[in-house]
Write a protein that holds these residues in place. Structure first.
Motif, mmCIF file in Angstrom:
data_model
loop_
_atom_site.group_PDB
_atom_site.id
_atom_site.type_symbol
_atom_site.label_atom_id
_atom_site.label_comp_id
_atom_site.label_asym_id
_atom_site.label_seq_id
_atom_site.Cartn_x
_atom_site.Cartn_y
_atom_site.Cartn_z
ATOM 1 N N ASN A 174 0.795 -1.231 0.000
ATOM 2 C CA ASN A 174 0.000 0.000 0.000
ATOM 3 C C ASN A 174 0.823 1.274 0.000
ATOM 4 O O ASN A 174 0.276 2.357 0.118
ATOM 5 N N ASP A 175 2.137 1.187 -0.107
ATOM 6 C CA ASP A 175 2.976 2.381 -0.145
ATOM 7 C C ASP A 175 3.070 2.914 -1.570
ATOM 8 O O ASP A 175 2.930 2.171 -2.535
ATOM 9 N N TYR A 182 5.743 4.911 -4.103
ATOM 10 C CA TYR A 182 7.180 5.120 -4.212
ATOM 11 C C TYR A 182 7.502 5.662 -5.598
ATOM 12 O O TYR A 182 7.099 5.077 -6.591
ATOM 13 N N THR A 187 -1.152 9.898 6.699
ATOM 14 C CA THR A 187 -0.068 9.113 6.128
ATOM 15 C C THR A 187 1.199 9.961 6.296
ATOM 16 O O THR A 187 1.138 11.084 6.804
ATOM 17 N N ARG A 198 8.390 8.898 -1.047
ATOM 18 C CA ARG A 198 7.523 7.843 -0.504
ATOM 19 C C ARG A 198 6.332 8.475 0.191
ATOM 20 O O ARG A 198 6.472 9.472 0.884
ATOM 21 N N ASN A 199 5.179 7.868 0.004
ATOM 22 C CA ASN A 199 3.976 8.217 0.758
ATOM 23 C C ASN A 199 3.480 6.898 1.346
ATOM 24 O O ASN A 199 3.046 6.009 0.610
ATOM 25 N N ILE A 200 3.614 6.759 2.667
ATOM 26 C CA ILE A 200 3.334 5.476 3.321
ATOM 27 C C ILE A 200 2.269 5.630 4.401
ATOM 28 O O ILE A 200 1.958 6.736 4.832
ATOM 29 N N ARG A 202 -5.191 6.123 -1.933
ATOM 30 C CA ARG A 202 -3.906 5.716 -2.508
ATOM 31 C C ARG A 202 -3.908 5.955 -4.021
ATOM 32 O O ARG A 202 -2.959 6.531 -4.566
#
Length: 173
Positions: free
Chosen positions: A12-13, A15, A102, A120-122, A134
């Protein structure tokens, strides 16, 4: 202009990995100054460039407070010319998870006078609304914000009154 970029979605990250033809110091200035933020992110913002400081990017100031952009977001980490990390929320169109956060991070690496950026958005959850958020941010970061950052550094600042056509980035493999 180097156009190598990479996108991977794991666990679910989000990148993205790409190179900007500008030294790290120039990219850092773009990410951590008012002039820089205005040149690519949005014309309206409230940012305090310190850990714990505001990182509020206001994309639509015609909306009511709380629905203008990243209100309430904060800077989590600053490592000069290496890392900018901040909290990030779902867009107003997904109110069920908007109050959750997030984390978005820009990692900068010097490469022969150029800068490799790993973005990155995690922290996305598992449900349907998280999937929507997402997918929204895959497009927002990958097709809008990051290409604008690259364009603003390699060509010119974004003209918010007369938007330029910006070519997409081809992400590294």
């Amino acid at each position: 202009m180097s156009r190598k970029l990479k996108t991977i979605i794991e666990n679910n990250d989000i990148y993205f990995d790409f190179v900007i033809n500008v030294p790290v110091s120039g990219v850092w200035k773009q990410l951590t100054t008012e002039e820089g933020i205005k040149s690519f992110f949005a014309p309206h913002f409230k940012v305090d460039f310190e850990v714990g400081g505001r990182f509020e990017i206001l994309f639509d100031t015609a909306q009511e407070a709380g629905k203008q952009g990243s209100e309430g977001m904060t800077i989590l980490a600053l490592e000069k010319e290496k890392l900018l990390s901040f909290t990030w929320s779902a867009p107003p169109e997904i109110p069920t998870i908007r109050l959750q956060r997030t984390m978005a991070s820009f990692y900068l690496f010097e490469e022969s006078g150029k800068t490799r950026i790993v973005f990155r958005n995690i922290g996305f959850g598992q449900g349907e609304d998280w999937r929507k958020a997402r997918n929204y941010f895959i497009r927002a970061w990958g097709e809008i914000v990051l290409p604008r950052l690259k364009y603003s550094l390699e060509v010119e600042a974004i003209n918010w009154l007369n938007m330029q056509s910006i070519e997409p980035i081809n992400y590294s493999q």
